[in-house]
Design an enzyme around this catalytic site. Structure first.
Site, PDB file in Angstrom:
ATOM      1  CD  GLU A  19      -1.196 -11.330  20.026  1.00 14.42           C
ATOM      2  OE1 GLU A  19      -0.343 -11.864  19.294  1.00 14.42           O
ATOM      3  OE2 GLU A  19      -2.216 -10.737  19.586  1.00 14.42           O
ATOM      4  N   GLY A  63      -0.206  -6.417  18.946  1.00  9.79           N
ATOM      5  CA  GLY A  63      -0.293  -6.672  17.521  1.00  9.79           C
ATOM      6  C   GLY A  63       1.007  -6.422  16.788  1.00  9.79           C
ATOM      7  N   GLY A 115      -5.887 -19.322  20.028  1.00  3.67           N
ATOM      8  CA  GLY A 115      -7.305 -19.618  20.170  1.00  3.67           C
ATOM      9  C   GLY A 115      -7.933 -20.125  18.891  1.00  3.67           C
ATOM     10  N   GLY A 139       8.082  -4.623  -5.135  1.00  2.00           N
ATOM     11  CA  GLY A 139       8.304  -3.185  -5.202  1.00  2.00           C
ATOM     12  C   GLY A 139       7.155  -2.394  -4.630  1.00  2.00           C
ATOM     13  N   GLY A 140       6.506  -2.933  -3.581  1.00  2.00           N
ATOM     14  CA  GLY A 140       5.469  -2.204  -2.878  1.00  2.00           C
ATOM     15  C   GLY A 140       6.042  -1.429  -1.714  1.00  2.00           C
ATOM     16  CE1 TYR A 141       2.584   2.628  -1.175  1.00  2.00           C
ATOM     17  CE2 TYR A 141       1.892   3.113   1.066  1.00  2.00           C
ATOM     18  CZ  TYR A 141       1.829   3.379  -0.292  1.00  2.00           C
ATOM     19  OH  TYR A 141       1.024   4.382  -0.749  1.00  2.00           O
ATOM     20  CG  LEU A 149       9.283   0.492  -3.180  1.00  4.15           C
ATOM     21  CD1 LEU A 149       8.444   1.590  -3.824  1.00  4.15           C
ATOM     22  CD2 LEU A 149      10.393   0.047  -4.123  1.00  4.15           C
ATOM     23  CD  GLU A 154       6.461  -5.119  -8.528  1.00  7.23           C
ATOM     24  OE1 GLU A 154       5.355  -5.433  -8.992  1.00  7.23           O
ATOM     25  OE2 GLU A 154       6.776  -5.308  -7.320  1.00  7.23           O
ATOM     26  CG  HIS A 174       8.049  32.048   3.955  1.00 10.61           C
ATOM     27  ND1 HIS A 174       8.343  31.338   2.819  1.00 10.61           N
ATOM     28  CD2 HIS A 174       9.138  32.824   4.223  1.00 10.61           C
ATOM     29  CE1 HIS A 174       9.547  31.670   2.402  1.00 10.61           C
ATOM     30  NE2 HIS A 174      10.056  32.566   3.237  1.00 10.61           N
TER      31      HIS A 174
END
Length: 477
Positions: free
Chosen positions: A47, A53, A127, A194-196, A199, A216, A457
């Site tokens: 890593e 990650g 690596g 203007g993607g995830y 936004l 966008e 409910h």
């Protein structure tokens, strides 16, 4: 024999033959490492920087952490709506950042414990292949190390892409990584994309107190969504006070992000200049496949730089696999985890593949957008006849109790039978409601089972009964 995680400051120059070295410690790679090591195989993970990650360090969890801080700020400003009296609301970005950092530190500690418990070795360094089955690692603490292997797994991920717009790189724009490290509220944040990601962060910083403009290139926000869903998103963000510019070609950028920046853009109405204090680039990602010797290993790439794989995630080189985003898998942590399961089962002689996976999506704006299966646009493009049911989220009585009524629910049902082909929801708790529909789809249940189910409910999922009651009769679309 098992290798154990190396301690900080220790130098290595030995050559080790590992049964299963893994390049990159993202979601799929780390779970594979822990699984293989627990199975008694000598396993090492290389890593470069982010233990665990990008998800726990810079992407999924940190963004949602700060987005939640932004929601708290928004709720505090609207406290009187709920009969609660508060004083003036102020945002301390240094404390917002520290809350996020504390979470990340805890996640890293958890990952290190998992490495120790599994017996997989974590090697911090960069690596690259120097022979078909040999990795050379430039260790972060100095020195090099060679890892020879019988099989190798590539989990190198992706990085934010910076478009080749004139002058943009010279402004030193923010990506989401730098945006999550800000200790101040930008006076005017310009978001390119203007993607995830764009936004989510645009709305968060607007709620922290920034003036925000989204630029966008495409004709709508959230370009992969149906036009009606995109329009609902746009309306919500506009009501938050975000300025939105679509079908906009950015011609030139000037200045220095964090001080003063200027964008010259061309729209259908002509050229205009947008002035701000900071630029955040959220315009897609690129695979981290360059300069790691993949040609030496015989690993082929596609024309976008992603690793070519088959349905088992096997590359063009024998006994070399690729996992997650670098293999062109949908760019979600939960997909990388499933990639691990595909490889795990393949190694055990199973036949699990990446074909026909039912992949859910969730964008964590407020309210969130969740989708699984086909969109109406995709169904039309593929020539699949569907029946569409749709209703405003405000029709769900739960929204009256929490005063979060914005959004829409939408379902696609096969035209000639009762299969659920797709579901989208923009509204409170959308991700949890989507999971119920996804479960029904995985089970092959007809939509009528949800329509006629007794749902608790008052919950948001209760709205599924009303939504599926709106499905047109057979033969209608």
């Amino acid at each position: 024999m098992k290798w154990h995680a190396s301690t900080q400051g220790e130098r290595h120059d030995r050559t080790g033959t590992h049964r299963s070295p893994i390049l990159g410690s993202g979601e799929g790679g780390k779970y594979l490492a822990w699984h293989l090591a627990k199975s008694g195989l000598r396993t090492a993970v290389v890593e470069r920087q982010w233990i665990g990650g990008s998800c726990p360090n810079t992407n999924c969890l940190p963004t949602k952490n700060e987005i939640w801080s932004a929601k708290v700020a928004d709720l505090a400003r609207r406290a009187d709506t709920f009969g609660v009296t508060v004083g003036p609301v102020a945002v301390d970005m240094a404390r917002v950042r520290q809350r996020k950092r504390d979470m990340v530190d805890g996640l890293i500690k958890m990952h290190l414990q998992n490495y120790e418990a599994s017996g997989a070795e974590l090697i911090m360094g960069s690596g690259r292949f120097v022979a078909p089955k040999t990795l050379e690692v430039q260790l972060n603490d100095g020195g090099t190390r060679l890892l020879a292997a019988n099989q190798i797994f590539l989990n190198v991920g992706t990085s934010p892409a910076i478009p080749g717009i004139s002058g943009l790189a010279a402004t030193h724009p923010l990506t989401h990584i730098e945006a999550l490290e800000l200790d101040y509220v930008p006076s005017h944040l310009i978001v390119l994309g203007g993607g995830y990601v764009g936004l989510e962060l645009a709305q968060a910083y607007r709620r922290f107190g920034s003036r925000v403009t989204i630029v966008e290139h495409g004709p709508q926000l959230a370009g992969k969504e149906d036009a009606d869903i995109s329009e609902a998103i746009r309306q919500i963000l506009s009501e938050d006070g975000i300025e939105i510019c679509v079908s906009a070609e950015t011609l030139h950028a000037d200045g220095q992000s964090g001080q003063q920046v200027t964008l010259r853009v061309r729209t259908k109405s002509g050229e205009q200049t947008i002035e701000g204090s900071d630029i955040l680039v959220a315009a897609g990602r690129r695979p981290n496949t360059a300069d790691i010797g993949l040609d030496t290993a015989g690993v082929e790439l596609d024309d976008r730089g992603y690793i070519k794989v088959n349905e088992y995630l096997e590359t063009s080189a024998t006994d070399i696999w690729a996992i997650g985003e670098c293999a062109g898998s949908p760019q979600f942590t939960h997909v990388s985890l499933d990639d691990f399961r595909v490889i795990r089962d393949r190694l055990a002689g199973g036949d699990r593949t990446t074909h026909e996976r039912l992949v859910p999506y969730c964008m964590f704006t407020d309210p969130p957008l969740a989708r699984v299966g086909l969109s109406e646009t995709e169904a039309q493009r593929l020539g699949i006849p569907v029946r569409v049911a749709k209703m405003p989220t405000s029709a769900v009585l739960r929204t009256r109790t929490i005063d979060e009524r914005q959004g829409v629910m939408k379902a696609l049902i096969a035209a000639n039978d009762d299969r659920i082909l797709g579901f989208a929801m923009l509204g409170a708790e959308a991700g949890e409601v989507m999971a119920a529909v996804q479960t029904a789809m995985l089970a092959g249940m007809p939509y009528t089972r949800l329509r006629d189910a007794i749902l608790a409910h008052p919950t948001m999922a209760e709205g599924l009964g009303a939504l599926f009651s709106k499905v047109p009769n057979h033969g209608a679309t």
